[in-house]
Design a protein around this motif. Structure first.
Motif, PDB file in Angstrom:
ATOM      1  N   LEU A 106       0.637  -1.400  -0.418  1.00  0.00           N
ATOM      2  CA  LEU A 106      -0.612   0.424   0.084  1.00  0.00           C
ATOM      3  C   LEU A 106       0.879   0.890  -0.007  1.00  0.00           C
ATOM      4  CD1 LEU A 106      -2.645   1.320   0.537  1.00  0.00           C
ATOM      5  CD2 LEU A 106      -2.847   1.229   2.265  1.00  0.00           C
ATOM      6  N   ARG A 107       2.078   1.028   0.582  1.00  0.00           N
ATOM      7  CA  ARG A 107       2.796   2.556   0.938  1.00  0.00           C
ATOM      8  C   ARG A 107       3.659   2.519  -0.355  1.00  0.00           C
ATOM      9  NH1 ARG A 107       0.242   4.252   4.191  1.00  0.00           N
ATOM     10  NH2 ARG A 107       0.860   3.948   6.527  1.00  0.00           N
ATOM     11  N   VAL A 108       3.909   1.639  -0.867  1.00  0.00           N
ATOM     12  CA  VAL A 108       4.882   1.699  -2.314  1.00  0.00           C
ATOM     13  C   VAL A 108       3.713   2.113  -3.609  1.00  0.00           C
ATOM     14  CG1 VAL A 108       5.910   0.584  -4.048  1.00  0.00           C
ATOM     15  CG2 VAL A 108       6.126   0.255  -2.087  1.00  0.00           C
ATOM     16  N   ALA A 109       2.763   1.858  -3.013  1.00  0.00           N
ATOM     17  CA  ALA A 109       0.968   2.383  -4.447  1.00  0.00           C
ATOM     18  C   ALA A 109       1.199   3.871  -4.363  1.00  0.00           C
ATOM     19  CB  ALA A 109       0.270   1.917  -4.210  1.00  0.00           C
ATOM     20  N   GLN A 110       0.948   3.794  -2.894  1.00  0.00           N
ATOM     21  CA  GLN A 110       1.237   5.346  -2.376  1.00  0.00           C
ATOM     22  C   GLN A 110       2.115   6.371  -2.651  1.00  0.00           C
ATOM     23  OE1 GLN A 110       0.111   4.939   1.918  1.00  0.00           O
ATOM     24  NE2 GLN A 110      -1.992   5.681   2.111  1.00  0.00           N
ATOM     25  N   SER A 111       2.890   5.799  -2.869  1.00  0.00           N
ATOM     26  CA  SER A 111       4.522   6.723  -3.227  1.00  0.00           C
ATOM     27  C   SER A 111       4.188   6.462  -4.686  1.00  0.00           C
ATOM     28  CB  SER A 111       5.556   6.125  -2.735  1.00  0.00           C
ATOM     29  OG  SER A 111       6.743   7.046  -3.092  1.00  0.00           O
ATOM     30  N   ALA A 112       4.003   5.895  -5.711  1.00  0.00           N
ATOM     31  CA  ALA A 112       4.237   6.026  -7.139  1.00  0.00           C
ATOM     32  C   ALA A 112       3.501   7.200  -7.316  1.00  0.00           C
ATOM     33  CB  ALA A 112       4.014   4.683  -7.344  1.00  0.00           C
ATOM     34  N   LEU A 113       1.510   6.378  -6.393  1.00  0.00           N
ATOM     35  CA  LEU A 113       0.300   7.264  -7.188  1.00  0.00           C
ATOM     36  C   LEU A 113       1.341   8.829  -7.153  1.00  0.00           C
ATOM     37  CD1 LEU A 113      -2.304   5.209  -6.910  1.00  0.00           C
ATOM     38  CD2 LEU A 113      -0.992   5.503  -8.769  1.00  0.00           C
ATOM     39  N   ALA A 114       1.547   9.268  -5.457  1.00  0.00           N
ATOM     40  CA  ALA A 114       2.082  10.712  -5.841  1.00  0.00           C
ATOM     41  C   ALA A 114       2.673  10.739  -6.261  1.00  0.00           C
ATOM     42  CB  ALA A 114       2.528  10.497  -4.054  1.00  0.00           C
ATOM     43  N   ASN A 115       4.229  10.562  -6.698  1.00  0.00           N
ATOM     44  CA  ASN A 115       4.351  11.146  -7.410  1.00  0.00           C
ATOM     45  C   ASN A 115       3.616  11.080  -8.970  1.00  0.00           C
ATOM     46  OD1 ASN A 115       7.272  10.775  -6.515  1.00  0.00           O
ATOM     47  ND2 ASN A 115       7.494   8.761  -7.448  1.00  0.00           N
ATOM     48  N   VAL A 116       3.287  10.526  -8.990  1.00  0.00           N
ATOM     49  CA  VAL A 116       1.872  10.664 -10.676  1.00  0.00           C
ATOM     50  C   VAL A 116       1.104  11.960 -10.721  1.00  0.00           C
ATOM     51  CG1 VAL A 116       0.422  10.268 -12.062  1.00  0.00           C
ATOM     52  CG2 VAL A 116       1.663   8.096 -11.235  1.00  0.00           C
ATOM     53  N   ARG A 117       0.911  12.323  -9.847  1.00  0.00           N
ATOM     54  CA  ARG A 117      -0.004  13.027  -9.318  1.00  0.00           C
ATOM     55  C   ARG A 117       0.664  14.585  -9.313  1.00  0.00           C
ATOM     56  NH1 ARG A 117      -1.026  12.326  -4.226  1.00  0.00           N
ATOM     57  NH2 ARG A 117      -3.533  10.846  -4.309  1.00  0.00           N
ATOM     58  N   SER A 118       2.120  14.360  -8.437  1.00  0.00           N
ATOM     59  CA  SER A 118       2.983  16.057  -8.601  1.00  0.00           C
ATOM     60  C   SER A 118       3.769  15.955  -9.457  1.00  0.00           C
ATOM     61  CB  SER A 118       3.425  15.750  -7.219  1.00  0.00           C
ATOM     62  OG  SER A 118       2.983  15.316  -6.533  1.00  0.00           O
ATOM     63  N   HIS A 119       4.326  15.088 -10.572  1.00  0.00           N
ATOM     64  CA  HIS A 119       5.181  15.136 -11.711  1.00  0.00           C
ATOM     65  C   HIS A 119       5.498  14.811 -13.192  1.00  0.00           C
ATOM     66  CE1 HIS A 119       7.682  16.630  -7.796  1.00  0.00           C
ATOM     67  NE2 HIS A 119       6.832  14.722  -7.355  1.00  0.00           N
ATOM     68  N   ALA A 120       4.528  13.285 -13.359  1.00  0.00           N
ATOM     69  CA  ALA A 120       3.973  12.993 -13.763  1.00  0.00           C
ATOM     70  C   ALA A 120       3.586  13.299 -15.152  1.00  0.00           C
ATOM     71  CB  ALA A 120       3.546  11.461 -13.998  1.00  0.00           C
ATOM     72  N   ASN A 121       2.364  14.598 -14.981  1.00  0.00           N
ATOM     73  CA  ASN A 121       1.875  14.786 -15.886  1.00  0.00           C
ATOM     74  C   ASN A 121       1.020  13.603 -16.871  1.00  0.00           C
ATOM     75  OD1 ASN A 121       1.528  17.580 -14.898  1.00  0.00           O
ATOM     76  ND2 ASN A 121       4.196  17.450 -16.336  1.00  0.00           N
ATOM     77  N   ALA A 122       0.819  12.266 -16.099  1.00  0.00           N
ATOM     78  CA  ALA A 122       0.160  11.497 -17.360  1.00  0.00           C
ATOM     79  C   ALA A 122      -0.877  11.637 -17.793  1.00  0.00           C
ATOM     80  CB  ALA A 122       0.350  10.977 -16.522  1.00  0.00           C
ATOM     81  N   GLN A 123      -1.431  10.898 -18.547  1.00  0.00           N
ATOM     82  CA  GLN A 123      -2.621  11.004 -19.658  1.00  0.00           C
ATOM     83  C   GLN A 123      -3.232   9.604 -19.322  1.00  0.00           C
ATOM     84  OE1 GLN A 123      -4.121  13.401 -21.800  1.00  0.00           O
ATOM     85  NE2 GLN A 123      -2.162  14.413 -20.170  1.00  0.00           N
TER      86      GLN A 123
END
Length: 375
Positions: free
Chosen positions: A288-305
């Motif tokens: 769960l923590r790994v997923a939270q950390s990865a999705l936090a990067n998506v939210r803050s830095h990735a500008n993903a579609q």
């Protein structure tokens, strides 16, 4: 402890030898003025010896008084020469090493002269015997002193090493706890604050034009604040994440993906492969923590579609993959705390972390953990 026993033995030895020499003198010479004088000198030696053993002032002067009294007694009655043996120990224990051999020479000379005076004629053994005994006694005492010093040095080193080990263990424990709290704050509170910031910014923009939707953002921000408060209380107490209270790992990941999709406005898809089985609290918290950390990067830095989260249950391991088609980065030079925390969490449970990314090519994070019994 050994030195204390030896010291007591030498005290008793001195008293016994002094008493033996005095009784021998009385038997040989009977009572009279000369005997009274010799016994008086023996009393003076006993008094000087007692003061030297029990006193704490001027050790050199105290021992010098003992030697002067001994020499005077031996000069008057050579039969008291054997008292020199325990005096060797007193001198070796009390005087600096540079004064040991002059002391031994003085006492040996006194014993030799006393032996010659008592003998009917000269015999080389009267000289060689006392010299040999003095040399052996001195070497034995010096070796005992050396061993005691070496033993004390080793004991001091052991105590110092133990204290250093205790200090190191305390520091390591403090650093480990600090690292744990840092990871928890990064993966929970920091992400929650970031989410609240986005929601409140959206509410501020829409407050006049879309008041109903703005209030919804505010309510979501308040709910996130409550969740963060529960997380803060949880990791201070070292308990499992409240996201897992009464819920499975897949449920917690599903809510996390929905919250990320809500905050970013881009799709976040969750896929579960294999038969869902309990993984144990430690594995579930780490995933769960790994997923939270990865999705936090998506939210803050990735500008993903688009973002995809895949949880795969295997026979011997469980795998979590998080992929986004965002801006990407160079893993070789990335030094963010989030990735460091992910690696530390996973390594602690014997798992593996793989990161594939490049600038402009998105990011794929893969984590595998060995299966553990639920507990």
């Amino acid at each position: 402890m050994r030195e204390d026993r030896l010291r007591v033995a030498m005290r008793w030895g001195f008293l016994l030898l002094l008493a033996a020499a005095a009784s021998r003198y009385v038997v040989r010479h009977g009572w009279g003025a000369q005997t009274a004088g010799v016994l008086a000198l023996a009393g003076v030696l006993l008094a000087a010896y007692t003061v030297n053993e029990l006193g704490s002032f001027a050790p050199g002067a105290r021992f010098a008084a003992v030697i002067v009294a001994f020499l005077a007694l031996v000069l008057a009655a050579p039969s008291f020469a054997l008292v020199a043996i325990p005096l060797f120990f007193v001198g070796l224990r009390q005087l600096p090493q540079r004064a040991v051999w002059p002391l031994v020479g003085l006492l040996t000379a006194a014993v030799v002269i006393a032996q010659i005076r008592l003998a009917d004629g000269f015999d080389p053994s009267l000289v060689l015997g006392p010299v040999g005994i003095a040399a052996i006694t001195t070497v034995v005492f010096l070796e005992l002193d050396r061993q005691n010093r070496a033993r004390q040095h080793a004991l001091d080193a052991l105590v110092a090493a133990r204290d250093e080990l205790d200090r190191s263990q305390h520091e390591a424990g403090a650093l480990a706890e600090r690292a744990r709290l840092s990871r928890e704050i990064h993966d929970t509170l920091a992400q929650g604050l970031s989410s609240m910031n986005l929601l409140l910014q959206a509410a501020d923009r829409e407050w006049d034009t879309e008041p109903t939707q703005a209030r919804g953002h505010v309510r979501e921000a308040a709910a996130t604040a409550r969740d963060n408060l529960a997380e803060a209380r949880r990791f201070v107490r070292g308990l499992a994440s409240p996201a897992l209270d009464g819920a499975s790992l897949t449920d917690a990941l599903r809510r996390l993906c929905a919250a990320t999709e809500r905050d970013t406005g881009t799709p976040v898809r969750l896929t579960v492969v294999g038969t869902v089985v309990p993984l144990g609290v430690d594995n579930e918290i780490v995933l769960l923590r790994v997923a939270q950390s990865a999705l936090a990067n998506v939210r803050s830095h990735a500008n993903a579609q688009q973002t995809a989260v895949t949880l795969t249950y295997g026979d011997r391991e469980v795998m979590l993959d998080v992929y986004d088609d965002g801006t990407g980065f160079d893993p070789a030079v990335a030094t963010g705390f989030g990735l460091t925390g992910v690696r530390e969490r996973v390594a602690h449970l014997g798992g593996k972390v793989t990161i594939e990314s490049a600038p402009g090519e998105g990011t794929a994070l893969a984590v595998s953990l060995p299966m553990r019994e639920a507990g």
